[in-house]
Design an enzyme around this catalytic site. Sequence first.
Site, PDB file in Angstrom:
ATOM      1  N   VAL A  68       7.006 122.412  93.890  1.00  0.00           N
ATOM      2  CA  VAL A  68       6.319 121.115  93.864  1.00  0.00           C
ATOM      3  C   VAL A  68       6.074 120.654  95.299  1.00  0.00           C
ATOM      4  CG1 VAL A  68       6.407 118.740  93.063  1.00  0.00           C
ATOM      5  CG2 VAL A  68       7.474 120.550  91.709  1.00  0.00           C
ATOM      6  N   LEU A  69       4.825 120.414  95.625  1.00  0.00           N
ATOM      7  CA  LEU A  69       4.413 120.108  96.999  1.00  0.00           C
ATOM      8  C   LEU A  69       5.181 118.927  97.594  1.00  0.00           C
ATOM      9  CD1 LEU A  69       2.372 120.682  99.276  1.00  0.00           C
ATOM     10  CD2 LEU A  69       0.869 119.001  98.204  1.00  0.00           C
ATOM     11  N   ASP A  70       5.735 119.124  98.790  1.00  0.00           N
ATOM     12  CA  ASP A  70       6.402 118.059  99.556  1.00  0.00           C
ATOM     13  C   ASP A  70       7.519 117.386  98.781  1.00  0.00           C
ATOM     14  OD1 ASP A  70       4.714 118.641 101.574  1.00  0.00           O
ATOM     15  OD2 ASP A  70       3.465 116.859 101.397  1.00  0.00           O
ATOM     16  N   ASP A  71       8.074 118.091  97.805  1.00  0.00           N
ATOM     17  CA  ASP A  71       9.097 117.469  96.981  1.00  0.00           C
ATOM     18  C   ASP A  71      10.441 118.190  97.112  1.00  0.00           C
ATOM     19  OD1 ASP A  71       9.686 115.395  95.044  1.00  0.00           O
ATOM     20  OD2 ASP A  71      10.028 117.042  93.641  1.00  0.00           O
ATOM     21  N   HIS A  83       6.375 117.373 107.048  1.00  0.00           N
ATOM     22  CA  HIS A  83       5.185 116.572 106.762  1.00  0.00           C
ATOM     23  C   HIS A  83       5.428 115.131 107.174  1.00  0.00           C
ATOM     24  CE1 HIS A  83       6.779 114.586 103.159  1.00  0.00           C
ATOM     25  NE2 HIS A  83       7.315 115.725 102.865  1.00  0.00           N
TER      26      HIS A  83
END
Lengths: 287, 287, 287, 287
Positions: A229-232, A195
């Site tokens: 957990v999104l983009d984590d 991302h």
Amino acid sequence: MSASQNTITALLSGTDQPGLVAKMSGWIFERGGNIIHADQHRDMEAEIFFQRIEWTPAEPQDDFQAEVDAFQEFTSGLNMKVDCKLSSKKSRVAVFVSRYDHCLHELILGQRSGELSCEIDCVISNHPDMAEAAEQYGVPFIHVSVTPDTKNQAEKQQLEILKDRNIDVVVMARYMQILSPEFLQAFGKPVINIHHSFLPAFAGGKPYHQAHQRGVKLIGATAHYATAVLDDGPIIQQDVERVSHRHTVEDLVVRGRMLERRVLAQALRWHLENRVLVYGRKTVVFD
Amino acid sequence: MSASQNTITALLSGTDQPGLVAKMSGWIFERGGNIIHADQHRDMEAEIFFQRIEWTPAEPQDDFQAEVDAFQEFTSGLNMKVDCKLSSKKSRVAVFVSRYDHCLHELILGQRSGELSCEIDCVISNHPDMAEAAEQYGVPFIHVSVTPDTKNQAEKQQLEILKDRNIDVVVMARYMQILSPEFLQAFGKPVINIHHSFLPAFAGGKPYHQAHQRGVKLIGATAHYATAVLDDGPIIQQDVERVSHRHTVEDLVVRGRMLERRVLAQALRWHLENRVLVYGRKTVVFD
Amino acid sequence: MSASQNTITALLSGTDQPGLVAKMSGWIFERGGNIIHADQHRDMEAEIFFQRIEWTPAEPQDDFQAEVDAFQEFTSGLNMKVDCKLSSKKSRVAVFVSRYDHCLHELILGQRSGELSCEIDCVISNHPDMAEAAEQYGVPFIHVSVTPDTKNQAEKQQLEILKDRNIDVVVMARYMQILSPEFLQAFGKPVINIHHSFLPAFAGGKPYHQAHQRGVKLIGATAHYATAVLDDGPIIQQDVERVSHRHTVEDLVVRGRMLERRVLAQALRWHLENRVLVYGRKTVVFD
Amino acid sequence: MSASQNTITALLSGTDQPGLVAKMSGWIFERGGNIIHADQHRDMEAEIFFQRIEWTPAEPQDDFQAEVDAFQEFTSGLNMKVDCKLSSKKSRVAVFVSRYDHCLHELILGQRSGELSCEIDCVISNHPDMAEAAEQYGVPFIHVSVTPDTKNQAEKQQLEILKDRNIDVVVMARYMQILSPEFLQAFGKPVINIHHSFLPAFAGGKPYHQAHQRGVKLIGATAHYATAVLDDGPIIQQDVERVSHRHTVEDLVVRGRMLERRVLAQALRWHLENRVLVYGRKTVVFD
């Protein structure tokens, strides 16, 4: 890194204890193996020990599986977590895409040129757009439609495909759907995502527009393992590109795409070479 | 960039209108001036025109002020905002510091080596720690103590110093106090600040600790003009350094310091050369 | 950079004279044109003036050729050399290849994704190896065999192809033959080449082996216009990649390839956007 | 990298043989030591094994010299070359300068800020110019005049100073004299040098002028160990800066200086941390 020799690469981690390096290398030595690369790291605060060892076992043979099994038994006796990879056995990759094709081409060309040592087994997409591109390369294209109502069903179908095709790693090459925690749990193998990243970060939609309005001088991209957990998830690789007031929002997007494909390919490369060890929320990359 | 010739550098901005480049360059041409550098930019969405022109007026003289006045009158007739700088007149810089000295040394050495064309007039600090360092270089050191209770009073004192010493620009070289909106308003001239930047951003305290826990692969620094909103002013320059799992939190801090001084010095350099034009929340940097 | 508007981009150069910027922009203004971007540069020693102007003529029309002709007449009256490009008319590119395909794929994918605004008209090669790759993309592949004895003849054949197909620019995408001065002269249009670069430079064969033996920490690539003197033409773009003792010669070669394709694509992009002005042995790149 | 713990760092090299890692780590383990970092490398072609190990011996004490002696005896029994460094014992550095002061300031400030863990014992120069700068920092300045006729004599004097002051490493911080092979031989300890690097390389004088005429887009700097062959010693670190047609020769020189001081400080840092192992004409840098 030489392709000419069959090797085993082990990634190890666990609570540090006296003599780990000695024990590990002693085991290989006693069985007649030859260590080609070894890299250790110790997290001083957490007191965790990490190691990547690549070695050639004593008697070259097509299948080192027996050696790997023995090594795993040995290391589990030391309470070490271990992940072994045979250089002779290429990882099977499924590429998830939506409508952007830049990362897909990069991965396939990287595989063809030898930069990415893997098999790109199939392309799975929620849109039919990239069927032709995939098939042009002779890579099977599988369309799995996803709508809010059918997402659960679609993920089940995707999981079956991954299982049937014996996939080792999923690469989200600008796949514009969020994989559910249940999917990640059920798959149980690594999923790599890419991302864009900015300094400062921009919450909300249209980040490139926000970055442009804010006049940032750098845009970035981050490749990481997907987690619930999104983009984590744990970061594998990051990089940036310099931009200026001369760039329109569209220019930022184009530069961002070039950056994304480079960072994603690099992250996959390290993953395939068994260089990335995850612990907690972060990675050790033995580059 | 040649020091051998006296020049005028103008930064212009305003609503775009047909023939601006022609009018501007025509005015200089008719008065016998010689354009050395000219760079235009047009914000396509906002329809704002930006220009940096550097020229030598017809008859070299010690003081080009009359020429500057005439140019300002001319451009205000075109509804353009203009900021002129004479190469012969060096900006007077006040450096605000607290206890970290890396940025201070960089600025003073940069000024001495000719990289930063300015006068470093004084060092102002809320701590006495850096008196010796400043005086070693022959730069006056002024201690203005700041406590929560005395902040207003301290800022008034600082403003008086800046006014008395005829300061053109304040550089916050790791000055660990926030300058109030009232201070910035009253000073009315540029204040340049530096702060660390991460991808992703980390809210709350101890950002290097958070970055270390998160396993970031890049750390960054951002130099910007200070505004009433903390760390949200127009960005002048940004850069990053690569880090790895081998780096401790302390290592990140050391690398961050090296980065900060480089980025701050670069930002100040561009500012001193009248290359930075602020509009809205961002900058045009004619580098 | 917006695709939505038809523009003319002119690259100008010539002996500096008072009022050039004023005259150029005045001409456009008087005819109702609107300058979108303008960038000037002045070589202080050689007293040469350079300019890139992009503008939209007054009345949008499909063909701005009349406007271009008028501008060229005007600027030749000022003794300026001028090169105009219409945004509506895409350059026709011939890609010369031998056996390495990394640069070819990069160029074709760059064209497809919109990063390279051009038509890739054909692939010309001295080996049949890449026929399939080219045709996969629907790009005609033309095999022109080259041996020491037939080189003259082969170059004649190549020149005829370039003429017949109305080619505007040749890109040597790791084409392993030297184009003769006669070829370059007869073609009379730009030829862009890419080659690896090292610090220090290594004379003789096998430069990657030499670089590896010498333990360099950076490898580089340079894209330049081809001239009669091998690898000595005006440089368009250069970049480097960091390497270490962990990299084998093969690794250096792989990294070098990744670098080459990035640098070559960037150089072609700037060329296509009419940003590169050659003078003497060097370039001005209005990036 | 933690300063809080006394450690031994060993750099080892020698013909590869089975079990080296096991033996080395076994020795430390048996004596109750704790390995903090260990990094191995194997030159596949030359079949040479390299290792850097950092460990804390069993019973912390002020002086680990006995442990070092025992380790050296052990490793020489394995035909390994070894170089040990105690974290408690700082290297004594002599800085050689001529008239440029940018590198000198960088080194002294780096030492003061903790980036360079060493003692800067003295500054030795063939010109008196930098006496004040050195003394400002409280570093002894020693002027040793050098002329073509007195060079031999001057080098003898320099060698005596280095011996008397017990210097461990000489840093040539833009020292504009060539140290003779005899000097290097007699000193017998590392000498680190910095020089500019270009792609392509430029023979003859005034390299920045040549680079400017050639229109290079990158300028570089290389830090290396000095050897009898000028600028040909094993490379420790290299880096580049981007430049453009907007930069004058003077600008290139200023940027080159900024680059040189950064690269030299980095190289010295790695040297001081015992991370650099020389073999043949190159280095292994365990960064």
